[in-house]
Design a protein around this motif. Structure first.
Motif, PDB file in Angstrom:
ATOM      1  N   PRO A 199     -22.286  18.812 -13.797  1.00 60.30           N
ATOM      2  CA  PRO A 199     -21.862  19.523 -12.583  1.00 60.30           C
ATOM      3  C   PRO A 199     -21.836  21.040 -12.751  1.00 60.30           C
ATOM      4  O   PRO A 199     -22.282  21.768 -11.854  1.00 60.30           O
ATOM      5  CB  PRO A 199     -20.459  18.957 -12.332  1.00 60.30           C
ATOM      6  N   ASP A 200     -21.357  21.522 -13.885  1.00 64.33           N
ATOM      7  CA  ASP A 200     -21.323  22.974 -14.114  1.00 64.33           C
ATOM      8  C   ASP A 200     -22.738  23.552 -14.200  1.00 64.33           C
ATOM      9  O   ASP A 200     -23.002  24.642 -13.683  1.00 64.33           O
ATOM     10  CB  ASP A 200     -20.549  23.303 -15.389  1.00 64.33           C
ATOM     11  N   GLN A 201     -23.633  22.829 -14.850  1.00 63.82           N
ATOM     12  CA  GLN A 201     -25.021  23.287 -14.959  1.00 63.82           C
ATOM     13  C   GLN A 201     -25.694  23.303 -13.590  1.00 63.82           C
ATOM     14  O   GLN A 201     -26.447  24.223 -13.266  1.00 63.82           O
ATOM     15  CB  GLN A 201     -25.801  22.379 -15.916  1.00 63.82           C
ATOM     16  N   ARG A 202     -25.418  22.291 -12.775  1.00 64.79           N
ATOM     17  CA  ARG A 202     -26.018  22.240 -11.444  1.00 64.79           C
ATOM     18  C   ARG A 202     -25.478  23.368 -10.571  1.00 64.79           C
ATOM     19  O   ARG A 202     -26.241  24.022  -9.844  1.00 64.79           O
ATOM     20  CB  ARG A 202     -25.739  20.886 -10.787  1.00 64.79           C
ATOM     21  N   ARG A 203     -24.195  23.600 -10.638  1.00 66.25           N
ATOM     22  CA  ARG A 203     -23.624  24.712  -9.867  1.00 66.25           C
ATOM     23  C   ARG A 203     -24.262  26.032 -10.283  1.00 66.25           C
ATOM     24  O   ARG A 203     -24.620  26.861  -9.444  1.00 66.25           O
ATOM     25  CB  ARG A 203     -22.107  24.788 -10.083  1.00 66.25           C
ATOM     26  N   ALA A 204     -24.391  26.226 -11.591  1.00 68.47           N
ATOM     27  CA  ALA A 204     -24.990  27.470 -12.099  1.00 68.47           C
ATOM     28  C   ALA A 204     -26.436  27.584 -11.635  1.00 68.47           C
ATOM     29  O   ALA A 204     -26.906  28.681 -11.276  1.00 68.47           O
ATOM     30  CB  ALA A 204     -24.912  27.510 -13.618  1.00 68.47           C
ATOM     31  N   GLN A 205     -27.163  26.469 -11.631  1.00 68.34           N
ATOM     32  CA  GLN A 205     -28.555  26.480 -11.179  1.00 68.34           C
ATOM     33  C   GLN A 205     -28.638  26.888  -9.707  1.00 68.34           C
ATOM     34  O   GLN A 205     -29.455  27.731  -9.325  1.00 68.34           O
ATOM     35  CB  GLN A 205     -29.178  25.100 -11.355  1.00 68.34           C
ATOM     36  N   LEU A 206     -27.788  26.312  -8.879  1.00 67.32           N
ATOM     37  CA  LEU A 206     -27.819  26.601  -7.444  1.00 67.32           C
ATOM     38  C   LEU A 206     -27.435  28.050  -7.159  1.00 67.32           C
ATOM     39  O   LEU A 206     -28.052  28.719  -6.323  1.00 67.32           O
ATOM     40  CB  LEU A 206     -26.888  25.637  -6.706  1.00 67.32           C
ATOM     41  N   VAL A 207     -26.436  28.533  -7.859  1.00 69.99           N
ATOM     42  CA  VAL A 207     -26.045  29.941  -7.694  1.00 69.99           C
ATOM     43  C   VAL A 207     -27.178  30.852  -8.145  1.00 69.99           C
ATOM     44  O   VAL A 207     -27.486  31.863  -7.493  1.00 69.99           O
ATOM     45  CB  VAL A 207     -24.753  30.233  -8.485  1.00 69.99           C
ATOM     46  N   GLY A 208     -27.830  30.497  -9.255  1.00 70.08           N
ATOM     47  CA  GLY A 208     -28.947  31.291  -9.749  1.00 70.08           C
ATOM     48  C   GLY A 208     -30.084  31.362  -8.746  1.00 70.08           C
ATOM     49  O   GLY A 208     -30.700  32.426  -8.548  1.00 70.08           O
ATOM     50  N   ILE A 209     -30.358  30.246  -8.098  1.00 72.17           N
ATOM     51  CA  ILE A 209     -31.403  30.232  -7.067  1.00 72.17           C
ATOM     52  C   ILE A 209     -30.999  31.127  -5.902  1.00 72.17           C
ATOM     53  O   ILE A 209     -31.809  31.885  -5.359  1.00 72.17           O
ATOM     54  CB  ILE A 209     -31.662  28.791  -6.591  1.00 72.17           C
ATOM     55  N   GLY A 210     -29.742  31.051  -5.524  1.00 77.64           N
ATOM     56  CA  GLY A 210     -29.255  31.912  -4.454  1.00 77.64           C
ATOM     57  C   GLY A 210     -29.422  33.380  -4.785  1.00 77.64           C
ATOM     58  O   GLY A 210     -29.848  34.181  -3.942  1.00 77.64           O
ATOM     59  N   LEU A 211     -29.134  33.754  -6.023  1.00 80.29           N
ATOM     60  CA  LEU A 211     -29.285  35.153  -6.447  1.00 80.29           C
ATOM     61  C   LEU A 211     -30.758  35.572  -6.432  1.00 80.29           C
ATOM     62  O   LEU A 211     -31.079  36.688  -6.020  1.00 80.29           O
ATOM     63  CB  LEU A 211     -28.699  35.336  -7.844  1.00 80.29           C
ATOM     64  N   GLU A 212     -31.633  34.684  -6.872  1.00 76.45           N
ATOM     65  CA  GLU A 212     -33.070  34.986  -6.847  1.00 76.45           C
ATOM     66  C   GLU A 212     -33.543  35.223  -5.411  1.00 76.45           C
ATOM     67  O   GLU A 212     -34.327  36.138  -5.144  1.00 76.45           O
ATOM     68  CB  GLU A 212     -33.862  33.839  -7.463  1.00 76.45           C
ATOM     69  N   MET A 213     -33.077  34.420  -4.489  1.00 78.43           N
ATOM     70  CA  MET A 213     -33.507  34.544  -3.101  1.00 78.43           C
ATOM     71  C   MET A 213     -33.004  35.822  -2.452  1.00 78.43           C
ATOM     72  O   MET A 213     -33.647  36.364  -1.544  1.00 78.43           O
ATOM     73  CB  MET A 213     -33.036  33.315  -2.312  1.00 78.43           C
ATOM     74  N   LEU A 214     -31.865  36.323  -2.917  1.00 75.33           N
ATOM     75  CA  LEU A 214     -31.326  37.549  -2.339  1.00 75.33           C
ATOM     76  C   LEU A 214     -32.133  38.786  -2.720  1.00 75.33           C
ATOM     77  O   LEU A 214     -31.879  39.872  -2.208  1.00 75.33           O
ATOM     78  CB  LEU A 214     -29.866  37.747  -2.765  1.00 75.33           C
TER      79      LEU A 214
END
Length: 205
Positions: free
Chosen positions: A11-26
């Protein structure tokens, strides 16, 4: 032919992955344009599963903003063992380097979203206060006495520095060095005025 084995994320890795994708998109869009559907698609999961890791779109936005602000404050924290002048120069260099290298994300989050998203105002406010506190720390490290308007002046200087960095026309090594010197000179000048408030009063008619 055996199927490709996928690695299950914690779960922590998935959350980090999703946040990372969000940062890339910004890097090329505003926070308003950050689509949780696209984030989920890029992660290879359903939108519903994304909300298994985040309570709401608001919660996801806050996680993205918090991650960016944490990166920003970490990148601008100088080594506490440095001498006062070196400490201040390290702070300014870190600030300049981070904003130049993450200009679009910085504009989208730290500046652009600050007034339009009440859900993240507290995170942006904490980040600005951290940077302002470092400015006040720099003033004390330089051996200058506290001034009544130091907090106000530090926030005003931050706005000036942000505008200078985000609108600086070039970003090569020589231009970056010139920009750091320009911002440092403005900070030293500001401290000088705070140290001599009578200099301002003497100019009044």
């Amino acid at each position: 032919m055996p199927g490709k084995r996928t690695t299950r994320l914690t779960p922590d890795q998935r959350r980090a992955q999703l946040v990372g994708i969000g940062l890339e998109m910004l890097a090329d869009r505003s926070l308003d344009e950050l689509s949780t559907d696209e984030v989920a698609r890029r992660a290879g999961i359903s939108r519903g599963l994304l909300f298994h890791y985040f309570d709401s779109k608001r919660d996801f936005y806050r996680a993205v903003v918090r991650a960016e602000c944490d990166r920003f404050t970490a990148a601008t924290e100088p080594d506490g063992s440095l001498e006062p002048v070196a400490w201040m120069r390290a702070f300014i260099a870190g600030f300049v380097a981070y904003v130049l290298e993450h200009r679009q994300t910085y504009l989208a989050l730290v500046r652009g979203a600050a007034g339009s998203h009440p859900a993240i105002e507290d995170i942006i406010g904490e980040t600005r206060e951290t940077i302002a506190r470092r400015l006040r720390d720099g003033q004390r490290r330089l051996g200058m006495p506290d001034a009544p308007r130091l907090e106000l002046a530090s926030r005003a200087w931050m706005a000036f520095a942000e505008e200078a960095v985000t609108t600086w026309p070039e970003s090569d090594a020589a231009a970056r060095e010139e920009l750091c010197a320009f911002i440092e000179a403005s900070y030293v000048s500001l401290l000088g005025l705070l140290d001599r408030p009578e200099a301002l009063g003497a100019r009044r008619p």
